[in-house]
Design an enzyme around this catalytic site. Structure first.
Site, PDB file in Angstrom:
ATOM      1  N   CYS A   1       0.834  -1.201   0.000  1.00  0.00           N
ATOM      2  CA  CYS A   1       0.000   0.000   0.000  1.00  0.00           C
ATOM      3  C   CYS A   1       0.872   1.256   0.000  1.00  0.00           C
ATOM      4  O   CYS A   1       1.747   1.421   0.857  1.00  0.00           O
ATOM      5  CB  CYS A   1      -0.918   0.010   1.219  1.00  0.00           C
ATOM      6  SG  CYS A   1      -1.971   1.484   1.300  1.00  0.00           S
TER       7      CYS A   1
ATOM      8  N   GLY B   1      -6.431  -4.958 -11.369  1.00  0.00           N
ATOM      9  CA  GLY B   1      -6.906  -3.938 -10.444  1.00  0.00           C
ATOM     10  C   GLY B   1      -7.750  -2.911 -11.163  1.00  0.00           C
ATOM     11  O   GLY B   1      -8.913  -3.130 -11.468  1.00  0.00           O
TER      12      GLY B   1
END
Length: 320
Positions: free
Chosen positions: A98, A223
């Site tokens: 992240c 994604g």
């Protein structure tokens, strides 16, 4: 050849996971991360992040769903992984990628790519405390500032006991700026004995074929491309089956858009969530689909759920 729906925070939530796996093509999906600090989460928290836990960890379409955890303390990560499994989770994934500044400031996500040994300790501790039958996987980027420690971090994850690793082919500093460095996944795949899953900038069937060829990976994670082109996984699946990809037209997209809005309302009721999520989705989709841009322009100023519903019910796509 597995095709996995990525864990994208604030985007691939339970509603979007349901819609995209209903459309089809995925072998697996992964939840948004659950942040692990000093708290031992309750079953209510696990269910909020992964409602699929009540359905044998599968989406409405039957696609297996993995629970992702993010944190930096090995003991707290392990204790929460155990609690999640006790609540019904059947597979755990660890987030080392992240790029969000707030997450990194608190020693989570991509910041850990500066410390391969710390990564190994986290993975090893979680693996040791999980039941043997519960798979443990991980996701990482190529690094924080650069990719100089990418191989070391990947090896730490494998040595810690992960059974598979997804690699987003960018550093934290690069964020989502193109290009993704698919060629830098290849040395990781070659060095590890566990499966490596390639991720980053797969927006089309051609991209899928290119990332596989460049990285050498059999498995790919989608994604943003999955959100922008909702039937992308289905096109890829058909290609892998030797069938024509048959991309959907915008008439199909409109059916999915209406269904998504309906699911958002079922999920959150008469709150700002359905409108915000629909605008977020169309805002992404419009970059590749002109008719989505036209619909987004009409929908953007609307705040009333009834107005939005009326627009969607009456909207007719232009001939393609």
């Amino acid at each position: 050849m597995n095709l996995i729906l990525a864990p994208m925070q604030g985007l691939l939530d339970p509603v979007m996971r349901r819609l995209l796996t209903d459309i089809g093509g995925y072998s697996e999906c992964v939840t948004e991360f659950v942040r692990i600090t000093h708290t031992l989460h309750s079953r209510a928290t696990w269910r909020r992040h992964m409602p699929e836990i009540d359905h044998s960890c599968r989406t409405h379409a039957g696609t297996p769903c993995t629970l992702q955890l993010l944190g930096s303390d090995p003991d707290n990560m392990a204790a929460n992984a155990q609690a999640a499994v006790a609540a019904g989770a059947q597979k755990i994934d660890l987030n080392f990628g992240c790029p969000a500044p707030t997450v990194n400031k608190h020693q989570g996500g991509a910041i850990l790519l500066r410390e391969p040994e710390r990564i190994r300790q986290i993975v090893a501790t979680v693996r040791q405390r999980l039941p043997e039958n519960i798979p443990l996987t991980a996701k990482m980027r190529l690094g924080y500032e650069d990719g100089s420690h990418a191989l070391e971090c990947a090896q730490a994850i494998a040595q810690g006991g992960a059974s598979a690793l997804a690699v987003h082919a960018r550093t934290k500093i690069e964020g989502y700026r193109p290009p993704a460095h698919w060629e830098q996944i290849a040395p990781i795949r070659q060095a590890l004995s566990i499966p490596v899953i390639a991720n980053g900038d797969v927006f089309s069937l051609a991209d899928y074929l290119a990332i596989r060829q460049t990285s050498g990976c059999q498995h790919v994670m989608l994604g943003r491309g999955a959100v922008i082109t909702p039937d992308l996984a289905r096109q890829i699946q058909r290609h892998n089956q030797g069938l024509p990809p048959q991309p959907a037209g915008f008439a199909d997209y409109l059916v999915w858009i209406r269904r998504f809005f309906q699911l958002c309302r079922e999920h959150a009721g008469d709150t700002p969530y359905p409108a915000a999520r629909l605008k977020q989705w169309l805002g992404m989709m419009k970059t590749a689909h002109p008719q989505a841009a036209h619909l987004f322009t009409q929908l953007r100023p609307l705040t009333s759920l009834q107005q939005i519903e009326q627009l969607l019910d009456n909207y007719r796509p232009q001939p393609e």
